[in-house]
Design an enzyme around this catalytic site. Structure first.
Site, PDB file in Angstrom:
ATOM      1  N   ASP A  99     -45.613   6.416 -42.296  1.00 33.46           N
ATOM      2  CA  ASP A  99     -45.693   6.808 -40.862  1.00 33.46           C
ATOM      3  C   ASP A  99     -44.241   7.070 -40.518  1.00 33.46           C
ATOM      4  OD1 ASP A  99     -46.887   7.735 -38.476  1.00 33.46           O
ATOM      5  OD2 ASP A  99     -46.860   5.652 -38.014  1.00 33.46           O
ATOM      6  N   SER A 100     -44.061   7.512 -39.345  1.00 33.96           N
ATOM      7  CA  SER A 100     -43.052   7.616 -38.550  1.00 33.96           C
ATOM      8  C   SER A 100     -42.539   6.174 -38.079  1.00 33.96           C
ATOM      9  CB  SER A 100     -43.109   8.564 -37.367  1.00 33.96           C
ATOM     10  OG  SER A 100     -44.021   7.919 -36.476  1.00 33.96           O
TER      11      SER A 100
ATOM     12  N   CYS B   7     -49.783   9.561 -40.761  1.00 35.11           N
ATOM     13  CA  CYS B   7     -49.049  10.143 -39.607  1.00 35.11           C
ATOM     14  C   CYS B   7     -49.677  11.701 -39.385  1.00 35.11           C
ATOM     15  CB  CYS B   7     -47.719  10.275 -39.747  1.00 35.11           C
ATOM     16  SG  CYS B   7     -46.836  11.215 -38.397  1.00 35.11           S
TER      17      CYS B   7
ATOM     18  N   GLU C 102     -44.217   1.433 -30.539  1.00 31.09           N
ATOM     19  CA  GLU C 102     -43.037   1.047 -31.627  1.00 31.09           C
ATOM     20  C   GLU C 102     -42.223  -0.457 -31.006  1.00 31.09           C
ATOM     21  OE1 GLU C 102     -42.009   2.083 -34.592  1.00 31.09           O
ATOM     22  OE2 GLU C 102     -43.882   3.258 -34.722  1.00 31.09           O
TER      23      GLU C 102
ATOM     24  N   CYS D 124     -53.673  10.386 -32.867  1.00 28.00           N
ATOM     25  CA  CYS D 124     -52.375  10.040 -33.501  1.00 28.00           C
ATOM     26  C   CYS D 124     -52.680   8.448 -34.132  1.00 28.00           C
ATOM     27  CB  CYS D 124     -51.284   9.789 -32.285  1.00 28.00           C
ATOM     28  SG  CYS D 124     -49.613   8.914 -32.947  1.00 28.00           S
TER      29      CYS D 124
ATOM     30  N   HIS E  22     -51.005   5.884 -34.254  1.00 29.07           N
ATOM     31  CA  HIS E  22     -50.528   4.927 -33.356  1.00 29.07           C
ATOM     32  C   HIS E  22     -51.656   4.475 -32.360  1.00 29.07           C
ATOM     33  CE1 HIS E  22     -46.508   5.980 -34.810  1.00 29.07           C
ATOM     34  NE2 HIS E  22     -45.958   4.793 -34.229  1.00 29.07           N
TER      35      HIS E  22
END
Length: 270
Positions: A8-9, A71, A150, A182, A184
């Site tokens: 993932d990012s 992602c 993040e 997403c 996240h």
């Protein structure tokens, strides 16, 4: 046991890894977070595709038997190119669960919270075009949410305020279902419930993604028989692996102490 790469990012894909450890705890995993370049959602489609392919080549070089693109943005922009470049390894992607959302919505109004890149992607809009026209989808880009998550602020007041702004159009439309588009965003469940209550149905596709991973491993004839020993998890970050490991312990429900874990920082992937 298989070696499974999950990338993932940043930390969003930990929600998918969490589910993988629940369903398939005996395997070995590499979790790769490209935190140096997070978030992906505001970058060009060309950059996302090139970077995602680079990370997949790295995971193949580490010996991965399968790769999960955990992602939504990378899946939307790059999965076709990645599958073309790596035809001999299962590549499992994630996408917003708009199809199950349309089926589960009682009033036909569905909110979709995702990154700008995902909402604008051809893949997402092609999927949207296949769904019933009587269902109304309220698309909302969650700009600014990923950097807050993040930074370890998923439940902070700043995140709550920004999330509240993003949810206004979805609330005003009367949506009874919200797609977490997403990886996240499952970490915002607590904040979303605080703002919208328990009545709204939240759609997260992590469970379905891992079921697809399991099917892919079976098709590859990769052993998935359970044993008595949990597998290992290696955390790799392009920025700071110790921070990644700390956030994994904070965000994931899985008991990582039952798995062999280690973390390394790798700034370039070749």
């Amino acid at each position: 046991m298989a070696l499974i790469g999950v990338f993932d990012s940043g930390v969003g894909g930990l929600s998918v890894l969490d589910e993988a450890l629940r369903q398939l705890p005996e395997h070995r995993y590499i979790y790769l977070a490209d935190s140096l370049h997070a978030p992906y959602g505001e970058k060009s489609s060309e950059w996302i595709a090139a970077r995602s392919l680079e990370l997949c080549h790295y995971l193949v070089a580490q010996g991965c038997d399968a790769i999960v693109i955990a992602c939504n943005t990378a899946t939307a922009q790059a999965i076709a190119q990645i599958r073309s470049a790596l035809p001999h390894i299962p590549i499992v992607g994630v996408e917003p669960g708009i199809k199950p959302a349309a089926m589960q919505s009682a009033n036909g109004v569905v909110g979709v919270l995702a990154t700008e890149a995902t909402l604008k992607s051809d893949k997402f809009n092609a999927l949207l075009a296949t769904l019933p026209h009587h269902c109304q989808f309220i698309k909302q880009a969650g700009a600014g949410l990923v950097p807050l998550i993040e930074a370890g602020q998923a439940n902070s007041e700043a995140t709550l305020e920004l999330l509240a702004e993003h949810l206004i159009p979805i609330q005003e439309a009367g949506a009874d279902t919200l797609v977490l588009g997403c990886t996240h965003y499952p970490f915002l469940r607590k904040a979303i419930r605080k703002l919208l209550g328990d009545a709204i149905n939240l759609i997260d596709t992590s469970e379905a993604v891992v079921r697809q991973l399991k099917r892919s491993l079976l098709l590859q004839d990769t052993s998935i028989a359970a044993d008595d020993v949990a597998g290992s998890v290696q955390f790799i970050s392009s920025k700071d692996s110790e921070v990644l490991l700390k956030m994994a312990h904070e965000l994931m429900q899985s008991d990582l102490s039952t798995h062999r874990t280690k973390s390394i920082t790798v700034s370039t992937f070749h």
